[in-house]
Design a protein around this motif. Structure first.
Motif, PDB file in Angstrom:
ATOM      1  N   GLU A  26     -61.757  14.079  12.410  1.00  0.00           N
ATOM      2  CA  GLU A  26     -61.301  14.501  11.084  1.00  0.00           C
ATOM      3  C   GLU A  26     -61.794  13.593   9.973  1.00  0.00           C
ATOM      4  O   GLU A  26     -62.089  14.053   8.885  1.00  0.00           O
ATOM      5  CB  GLU A  26     -59.770  14.533  11.046  1.00  0.00           C
ATOM      6  CG  GLU A  26     -59.153  15.581  11.920  1.00  0.00           C
ATOM      7  CD  GLU A  26     -59.202  16.951  11.295  1.00  0.00           C
ATOM      8  OE1 GLU A  26     -59.218  17.063  10.068  1.00  0.00           O
ATOM      9  OE2 GLU A  26     -59.232  17.925  12.053  1.00  0.00           O
ATOM     10  N   ASP A  27     -61.826  12.288  10.237  1.00  0.00           N
ATOM     11  CA  ASP A  27     -62.218  11.352   9.192  1.00  0.00           C
ATOM     12  C   ASP A  27     -62.729  10.081   9.849  1.00  0.00           C
ATOM     13  O   ASP A  27     -62.284   9.708  10.938  1.00  0.00           O
ATOM     14  CB  ASP A  27     -61.012  11.032   8.298  1.00  0.00           C
ATOM     15  CG  ASP A  27     -61.394  10.286   7.036  1.00  0.00           C
ATOM     16  OD1 ASP A  27     -62.535  10.464   6.548  1.00  0.00           O
ATOM     17  OD2 ASP A  27     -60.549   9.519   6.527  1.00  0.00           O
ATOM     18  N   VAL A  42     -59.926   9.122  12.442  1.00  0.00           N
ATOM     19  CA  VAL A  42     -58.795  10.028  12.583  1.00  0.00           C
ATOM     20  C   VAL A  42     -59.265  11.220  13.413  1.00  0.00           C
ATOM     21  O   VAL A  42     -60.281  11.848  13.086  1.00  0.00           O
ATOM     22  CB  VAL A  42     -58.270  10.493  11.210  1.00  0.00           C
ATOM     23  CG1 VAL A  42     -57.124  11.486  11.380  1.00  0.00           C
ATOM     24  CG2 VAL A  42     -57.834   9.305  10.370  1.00  0.00           C
ATOM     25  N   ASP A  44     -57.939  14.861  15.701  1.00  0.00           N
ATOM     26  CA  ASP A  44     -56.876  15.853  15.820  1.00  0.00           C
ATOM     27  C   ASP A  44     -57.370  16.987  16.704  1.00  0.00           C
ATOM     28  O   ASP A  44     -58.556  17.056  17.049  1.00  0.00           O
ATOM     29  CB  ASP A  44     -56.494  16.387  14.435  1.00  0.00           C
ATOM     30  CG  ASP A  44     -55.108  17.030  14.409  1.00  0.00           C
ATOM     31  OD1 ASP A  44     -54.375  16.969  15.412  1.00  0.00           O
ATOM     32  OD2 ASP A  44     -54.757  17.600  13.364  1.00  0.00           O
ATOM     33  N   PRO A  83     -53.732  12.332  12.310  1.00  0.00           N
ATOM     34  CA  PRO A  83     -53.607  12.432  10.858  1.00  0.00           C
ATOM     35  C   PRO A  83     -52.256  12.037  10.272  1.00  0.00           C
ATOM     36  O   PRO A  83     -52.187  11.685   9.117  1.00  0.00           O
ATOM     37  CB  PRO A  83     -53.866  13.909  10.565  1.00  0.00           C
ATOM     38  CG  PRO A  83     -54.465  14.460  11.780  1.00  0.00           C
ATOM     39  CD  PRO A  83     -54.051  13.598  12.919  1.00  0.00           C
ATOM     40  N   ARG A  87     -50.116  14.800   6.216  1.00  0.00           N
ATOM     41  CA  ARG A  87     -51.548  14.948   6.024  1.00  0.00           C
ATOM     42  C   ARG A  87     -51.875  15.931   4.902  1.00  0.00           C
ATOM     43  O   ARG A  87     -51.180  16.926   4.712  1.00  0.00           O
ATOM     44  CB  ARG A  87     -52.192  15.442   7.302  1.00  0.00           C
ATOM     45  CG  ARG A  87     -51.888  16.905   7.573  1.00  0.00           C
ATOM     46  CD  ARG A  87     -52.831  17.705   8.445  1.00  0.00           C
ATOM     47  NE  ARG A  87     -54.161  17.291   8.455  1.00  0.00           N
ATOM     48  CZ  ARG A  87     -54.894  17.182   9.555  1.00  0.00           C
ATOM     49  NH1 ARG A  87     -54.391  17.481  10.719  1.00  0.00           N
ATOM     50  NH2 ARG A  87     -56.129  16.790   9.492  1.00  0.00           N
ATOM     51  N   HIS A  94     -56.572  22.676   9.383  1.00  0.00           N
ATOM     52  CA  HIS A  94     -55.375  21.896   9.029  1.00  0.00           C
ATOM     53  C   HIS A  94     -54.203  22.826   8.762  1.00  0.00           C
ATOM     54  O   HIS A  94     -53.074  22.552   9.173  1.00  0.00           O
ATOM     55  CB  HIS A  94     -55.615  21.036   7.790  1.00  0.00           C
ATOM     56  CG  HIS A  94     -56.743  20.072   7.931  1.00  0.00           C
ATOM     57  ND1 HIS A  94     -57.353  19.511   6.851  1.00  0.00           N
ATOM     58  CD2 HIS A  94     -57.382  19.575   9.031  1.00  0.00           C
ATOM     59  CE1 HIS A  94     -58.315  18.697   7.256  1.00  0.00           C
ATOM     60  NE2 HIS A  94     -58.350  18.728   8.586  1.00  0.00           N
TER      61      HIS A  94
END
Length: 174
Positions: A26-27, A42, A44, A83, A87, A94
């Motif tokens: 995710e990041d 991150v 998920d 997250p 978030r 998401h």
């Protein structure tokens, strides 16, 4: 090399590891911290990420970073996490993962809307206004900012219902 360029390079190298583990990267951010760097990742997936999955992907990422020399000679600290409960909702995945949760949405045109997320697709999401029982469609293009709201006790969940309280050795247990 800039932190943004470094983050893009590392993302390209580590995304296949996450994909193979069934996780979405995710990041990823690289930040200087004295003489070392902090690499924050991150991850998920649908259904959420448990501690075992985070630990396993942390080991795999650490091995890849060390064996492939991806961080060069710079000492680093690796932080891998999920997250979190509040978030920001920035992608259709998401929103899909937050179905059933209370969300707050700031609209590009001004104003805001909040409600329980009942569903979503690639173009927008449906929010239930629990006070009025009406559903509103919010197109992602209308959204300036959206976040899952932290709920300590959900109205209607029965948490405060005395019938849900048992007594165990003189202590109340809910």
């Amino acid at each position: 090399m800039s932190d943004k360029h470094e983050a893009r390079r590392l993302t390209a190298a580590l995304r296949p590891l996450c994909d193979a583990a069934g996780l979405d990267l995710e990041d990823l951010a690289v930040a200087p911290a004295g003489r070392r760097s902090v690499l924050r990742i991150v991850v998920d997936r649908d259904g959420g990420v448990d501690l075992d999955a985070v630990a396993e992907i942390s080991r795999e990422i650490s091995t890849a970073l060390d064996s492939d020399g991806l961080m060069g000679d710079v000492p680093y600290v690796l932080e891998v996490s999920s997250p979190g409960v509040d978030r920001p909702l920035t992608a259709p995945a998401h929103w899909r993962r937050a179905v059933g949760r209370l969300v707050a949405v700031d609209l590009r045109a001004g104003g805001s809307v909040a409600g329980r997320l009942t569903g979503g697709d690639e173009s927008g999401a449906d929010l239930l206004d629990e006070s009025g029982g009406t559903t509103r469609r919010v197109e992602y293009a209308e959204v300036a900012r959206a976040r899952v709201q932290v709920e300590f006790s959900r109205v209607g969940s029965g948490d405060a219902d005395p019938a849900n309280i048992e007594e165990l050795d003189g202590e109340e247990v809910r």
